[in-house]
Design a protein around this motif. Structure first.
Motif, PDB file in Angstrom:
ATOM      1  N   LEU A   9       0.855  -1.188   0.000  1.00  0.00           N
ATOM      2  CA  LEU A   9       0.000   0.000   0.000  1.00  0.00           C
ATOM      3  C   LEU A   9       0.890   1.236   0.000  1.00  0.00           C
ATOM      4  N   SER A  10       0.358   2.334  -0.533  1.00  0.00           N
ATOM      5  CA  SER A  10       1.094   3.595  -0.507  1.00  0.00           C
ATOM      6  C   SER A  10       0.133   4.760  -0.650  1.00  0.00           C
ATOM      7  N   SER A  11       0.690   5.960  -0.545  1.00  0.00           N
ATOM      8  CA  SER A  11      -0.113   7.180  -0.634  1.00  0.00           C
ATOM      9  C   SER A  11       0.738   8.266  -1.283  1.00  0.00           C
ATOM     10  N   ASP A  12       0.610   9.519  -0.834  1.00  0.00           N
ATOM     11  CA  ASP A  12       1.409  10.671  -1.260  1.00  0.00           C
ATOM     12  C   ASP A  12       0.911  11.301  -2.560  1.00  0.00           C
ATOM     13  N   ARG A  13       0.631  10.520  -3.586  1.00  0.00           N
ATOM     14  CA  ARG A  13       0.088  11.061  -4.833  1.00  0.00           C
ATOM     15  C   ARG A  13      -1.396  11.337  -4.652  1.00  0.00           C
ATOM     16  N   HIS A  14      -1.849  12.503  -5.141  1.00  0.00           N
ATOM     17  CA  HIS A  14      -3.232  12.928  -4.919  1.00  0.00           C
ATOM     18  C   HIS A  14      -4.152  12.307  -5.972  1.00  0.00           C
ATOM     19  N   ARG A  15      -4.329  11.003  -5.832  1.00  0.00           N
ATOM     20  CA  ARG A  15      -5.214  10.227  -6.695  1.00  0.00           C
ATOM     21  C   ARG A  15      -5.247   8.810  -6.110  1.00  0.00           C
ATOM     22  N   SER A  16      -6.045   7.925  -6.708  1.00  0.00           N
ATOM     23  CA  SER A  16      -6.079   6.519  -6.313  1.00  0.00           C
ATOM     24  C   SER A  16      -5.811   5.659  -7.538  1.00  0.00           C
ATOM     25  N   GLU A  17      -5.002   4.580  -7.352  1.00  0.00           N
ATOM     26  CA  GLU A  17      -4.611   3.785  -8.517  1.00  0.00           C
ATOM     27  C   GLU A  17      -4.028   2.447  -8.079  1.00  0.00           C
ATOM     28  N   ALA A  18      -3.686   1.624  -9.064  1.00  0.00           N
ATOM     29  CA  ALA A  18      -3.051   0.328  -8.807  1.00  0.00           C
ATOM     30  C   ALA A  18      -1.936   0.105  -9.810  1.00  0.00           C
ATOM     31  N   TRP A  19      -0.848  -0.488  -9.345  1.00  0.00           N
ATOM     32  CA  TRP A  19       0.302  -0.810 -10.183  1.00  0.00           C
ATOM     33  C   TRP A  19       0.677  -2.271  -9.971  1.00  0.00           C
ATOM     34  N   ALA A  20       1.167  -2.896 -11.008  1.00  0.00           N
ATOM     35  CA  ALA A  20       1.756  -4.231 -10.908  1.00  0.00           C
ATOM     36  C   ALA A  20       3.256  -4.105 -11.154  1.00  0.00           C
ATOM     37  N   ILE A  21       4.043  -4.506 -10.184  1.00  0.00           N
ATOM     38  CA  ILE A  21       5.501  -4.473 -10.298  1.00  0.00           C
ATOM     39  C   ILE A  21       5.949  -5.886 -10.639  1.00  0.00           C
ATOM     40  N   GLU A  22       6.208  -6.124 -11.907  1.00  0.00           N
ATOM     41  CA  GLU A  22       6.544  -7.464 -12.377  1.00  0.00           C
ATOM     42  C   GLU A  22       7.947  -7.847 -11.918  1.00  0.00           C
ATOM     43  N   ARG A  23       8.114  -9.151 -11.632  1.00  0.00           N
ATOM     44  CA  ARG A  23       9.389  -9.668 -11.166  1.00  0.00           C
ATOM     45  C   ARG A  23       9.751 -10.918 -11.963  1.00  0.00           C
ATOM     46  N   GLU A  24      11.027 -11.081 -12.264  1.00  0.00           N
ATOM     47  CA  GLU A  24      11.480 -12.289 -12.937  1.00  0.00           C
ATOM     48  C   GLU A  24      11.634 -13.450 -11.965  1.00  0.00           C
ATOM     49  N   SER A  25      11.878 -13.122 -10.707  1.00  0.00           N
ATOM     50  CA  SER A  25      12.219 -14.162  -9.736  1.00  0.00           C
ATOM     51  C   SER A  25      11.101 -14.474  -8.755  1.00  0.00           C
ATOM     52  N   GLY A  26       9.921 -13.955  -8.977  1.00  0.00           N
ATOM     53  CA  GLY A  26       8.821 -14.206  -8.054  1.00  0.00           C
ATOM     54  C   GLY A  26       7.538 -13.620  -8.585  1.00  0.00           C
ATOM     55  N   TYR A  27       6.519 -13.608  -7.725  1.00  0.00           N
ATOM     56  CA  TYR A  27       5.227 -13.085  -8.154  1.00  0.00           C
ATOM     57  C   TYR A  27       5.262 -11.556  -8.265  1.00  0.00           C
ATOM     58  N   ALA A  28       4.347 -11.018  -9.044  1.00  0.00           N
ATOM     59  CA  ALA A  28       4.253  -9.561  -9.195  1.00  0.00           C
ATOM     60  C   ALA A  28       3.760  -8.933  -7.898  1.00  0.00           C
ATOM     61  N   PHE A  29       4.429  -7.854  -7.495  1.00  0.00           N
ATOM     62  CA  PHE A  29       3.958  -7.089  -6.342  1.00  0.00           C
ATOM     63  C   PHE A  29       2.940  -6.054  -6.830  1.00  0.00           C
ATOM     64  N   HIS A  30       1.840  -5.939  -6.094  1.00  0.00           N
ATOM     65  CA  HIS A  30       0.833  -4.937  -6.436  1.00  0.00           C
ATOM     66  C   HIS A  30       0.955  -3.759  -5.477  1.00  0.00           C
ATOM     67  N   ASP A  31       1.163  -2.571  -6.034  1.00  0.00           N
ATOM     68  CA  ASP A  31       1.215  -1.331  -5.261  1.00  0.00           C
ATOM     69  C   ASP A  31      -0.142  -0.658  -5.394  1.00  0.00           C
ATOM     70  N   LEU A  32      -0.921  -0.678  -4.304  1.00  0.00           N
ATOM     71  CA  LEU A  32      -2.259  -0.098  -4.283  1.00  0.00           C
ATOM     72  C   LEU A  32      -2.154   1.257  -3.595  1.00  0.00           C
ATOM     73  N   LEU A  33      -2.397   2.304  -4.336  1.00  0.00           N
ATOM     74  CA  LEU A  33      -2.132   3.668  -3.875  1.00  0.00           C
ATOM     75  C   LEU A  33      -3.427   4.444  -3.734  1.00  0.00           C
ATOM     76  N   SER A  34      -3.562   5.190  -2.631  1.00  0.00           N
ATOM     77  CA  SER A  34      -4.698   6.105  -2.475  1.00  0.00           C
ATOM     78  C   SER A  34      -4.240   7.305  -1.671  1.00  0.00           C
ATOM     79  N   GLY A  35      -4.365   8.499  -2.252  1.00  0.00           N
ATOM     80  CA  GLY A  35      -3.787   9.669  -1.601  1.00  0.00           C
ATOM     81  C   GLY A  35      -4.517  10.977  -1.831  1.00  0.00           C
ATOM     82  N   GLN A  36      -5.836  10.929  -1.832  1.00  0.00           N
ATOM     83  CA  GLN A  36      -6.563  12.203  -1.921  1.00  0.00           C
ATOM     84  C   GLN A  36      -7.851  12.097  -1.115  1.00  0.00           C
ATOM     85  N   LEU A  37      -7.700  12.054   0.215  1.00  0.00           N
ATOM     86  CA  LEU A  37      -8.870  11.925   1.069  1.00  0.00           C
ATOM     87  C   LEU A  37      -9.700  13.201   1.099  1.00  0.00           C
TER      88      LEU A  37
END
Length: 528
Positions: free
Chosen positions: A432-460
């Motif tokens: 999870l993350s924040s700081d950016r004034h929006r909400s979104e999702a990212w997939a961080i692909e990896r060669e050596s393991g599963y993709a990490f998902h960065d779920l961001l929300s930062g405009q309450l």
């Protein structure tokens, strides 16, 4: 950040701009600024409040009383005046008019109650009171009755926490907070019901036992500058009845990296006095970490030392007493990181500022060695199906392209964490993350393991919006928003569902991530 241009653009800066004039010895200028705002919006409660503070400094108490009444007529809770800053409002607080307002029912509790540090058998209840006092929390459910005592003290800005113990797991309790107002704690009788105030009833729900299967729902977000028009966000979140709320930084925007004082208190009081926020936190445990605008100023790194700069630990302590977290870093390195569990989900909330070093040099760290070791040891030991690592700043490179303020500025440490997860077969990691004034999702692909998902929300509640970036699975910035995570750990196909809701409770995006995709599977999450 505090000039008139910022005040024109962002409501969160208006009262701050005016209060700084008062603290700099220019109350007349503060009145001029407030009057200019009131000419455009006569119902702006914050400007009436500033006028009351400034007129008090000028010893024009009759006019200060009128300004106070104007603020109350515009909808400001009287708790704002009880909270203060008290030194600035002391002459006004000595008036009969002030005393009459303060004597009305249920004014002993100025801020809160705020739940936090809730486990399957315990729950912390935080309050701020009008006077230094003792208080008692009484929780009941199905014949059970539990009590806990606490005190609020002037050295903690009239805050205190009582911790209920012996509670039953995954159980909803009704609770009250009984206050002995006006008597120093050392002089108060024990549990004298005739001296205690009547209290509204609130509800709390204990956590399921660690490792228990079932459904867990949490809300999260960040970037919540005080904006009256957007404070309804807290009611929108409450309508989903999350089992926890994670606030991931830029929670109130204090910014000034000096010894905490009236300016910092004032900024917290704005949020803590809002009835929408108080309704939410009285029933939903809150877990808060800080980011740059809470710790000091934009894109700050505070360095590797415990006691340098001199204001580092006072700022950590100020943050600590305004929230109800289960811990505050470690004994040797106080900071703003901790962990908690909800059933079969472990949460690791990170401090990305207190021991961060210069990202423009070769030897760099965001977490510092003590916090990093704590995180890696916790991940290795965790037996939960899902492990959530919540950072105040984005994990994905594209979330703030070209910046070194995110994990992009610390790629070696990020890689060390990711590789540790892979080499130790740590399954079910969600970022999870924040700081950016929006909400979104990212997939961080990896060669050596599963993709990490960065779920961001930062405009309450912020007004300012950051543009969407290419490369995200989806991104939303049309309205203020928050993230809702639902973990389903029972059954044959456990999963986590990430939903983005607007401030108007519109479901705008959904991402379903099966647990199998966080266990070495190459399949991607289902998007709708």
């Amino acid at each position: 950040m505090f000039d008139e241009r910022s005040a024109d653009l962002y409501y969160k800066r208006r009262g701050q701009r005016q209060l700084l004039e008062i603290l700099d010895g220019n109350p007349t200028r503060a009145i001029e600024l407030a009057d200019a705002r009131l000419a455009a919006d006569p119902g702006d409660a914050e400007s009436h409040f500033i006028r009351a503070v400034a007129l008090t400094q000028l010893d024009e108490i009759d006019q200060a009383e009128a300004a106070m009444q104007a603020a109350l007529d515009a909808g400001m809770p009287f708790g704002r005046f009880l909270a203060g800053p008290r030194d600035l409002l002391a002459p006004l607080a000595a008036t009969a008019t002030f005393a009459l307002h303060a004597a009305s029912p249920n004014k002993e509790i100025v801020h809160g109650p705020m739940l936090g540090a809730v486990t399957d058998t315990t729950a912390g209840v935080w309050i701020r009171t009008a006077e230094e006092t003792s208080f008692e929390v009484v929780a009941t459910a199905d014949g059970e009755r539990h009590t806990a005592s606490g005190t609020t003290t002037v050295d903690q800005d009239y805050t205190g926490t009582a911790t209920l113990a012996g509670l039953s797991p995954d159980t909803t309790y009704s609770y009250q907070v009984l206050v002995d107002a006006g008597t120093p704690p050392a002089l108060q009788p024990q549990s004298n019901p005739q001296s205690q105030s009547q209290s509204p009833s609130y509800t709390l729900r204990t956590s399921p036992p660690a490792g228990a299967s079932g459904t867990v729902t949490i809300a999260f977000g960040g970037c919540a500058g005080y904006t009256p028009a957007n404070e309804r966000m807290w009611d929108t979140i409450a309508a989903h009845s999350p089992q926890a709320l994670l606030l991931l930084g830029d929670n109130v925007y204090v910014d000034l990296p000096e010894q905490p004082g009236p300016f910092h208190d004032y900024t917290y009081y704005q949020r803590q006095s809002r009835p929408e926020f108080r309704r939410l936190v009285s029933a939903t445990p809150v877990y808060a970490v800080w980011d740059d605008h809470d710790a000091a100023f934009d894109d700050i790194w505070l360095g590797p030392y415990v006691d340098r700069p001199a204001w580092k630990q006072p700022m950590v302590e100020h943050f600590r007493r305004n929230w109800n977290n289960p811990a505050s870093g470690s004994a040797s390195h106080p900071g703003v990181w901790f962990r908690f569990s909800l059933g079969d989900v472990d949460f690791f909330l990170l401090d990305g500022r207190t021991y961060r070093t210069n990202p423009f040099v070769e030897e760099r760290t965001m977490l510092g060695p003590v916090q990093k070791a704590w995180l890696l040891d916790g991940l290795r030991a965790s037996e939960a199906m899902f492990k959530v690592i919540a950072s105040p700043v984005a994990w994905a490179d594209g979330a703030k392209a070209g910046s070194r303020d995110t994990w992009s500025g610390f790629p070696e440490e990020r890689e060390q964490i990711f590789r540790f997860v892979e080499e130790n077969d740590v399954l079910g990691v969600v970022l999870l993350s924040s700081d950016r004034h929006r909400s979104e999702a990212w997939a961080i692909e990896r060669e050596s393991g599963y993709a990490f998902h960065d779920l961001l929300s930062g405009q309450l509640t912020n007004i300012h919006t950051h543009p969407v970036e290419p490369g995200a699975l989806f991104s939303y910035n049309l309205k203020d928003s928050f993230g809702l995570l639902t973990f389903e750990t029972a059954g044959e196909e456990p999963r986590v569902t990430y939903e983005i809701y607007s401030i108007d409770d519109e479901l705008v995006e959904t991402l379903v991530i099966p647990h199998a995709d966080l266990a070495g599977s190459s399949e991607e999450g289902e998007q709708s």
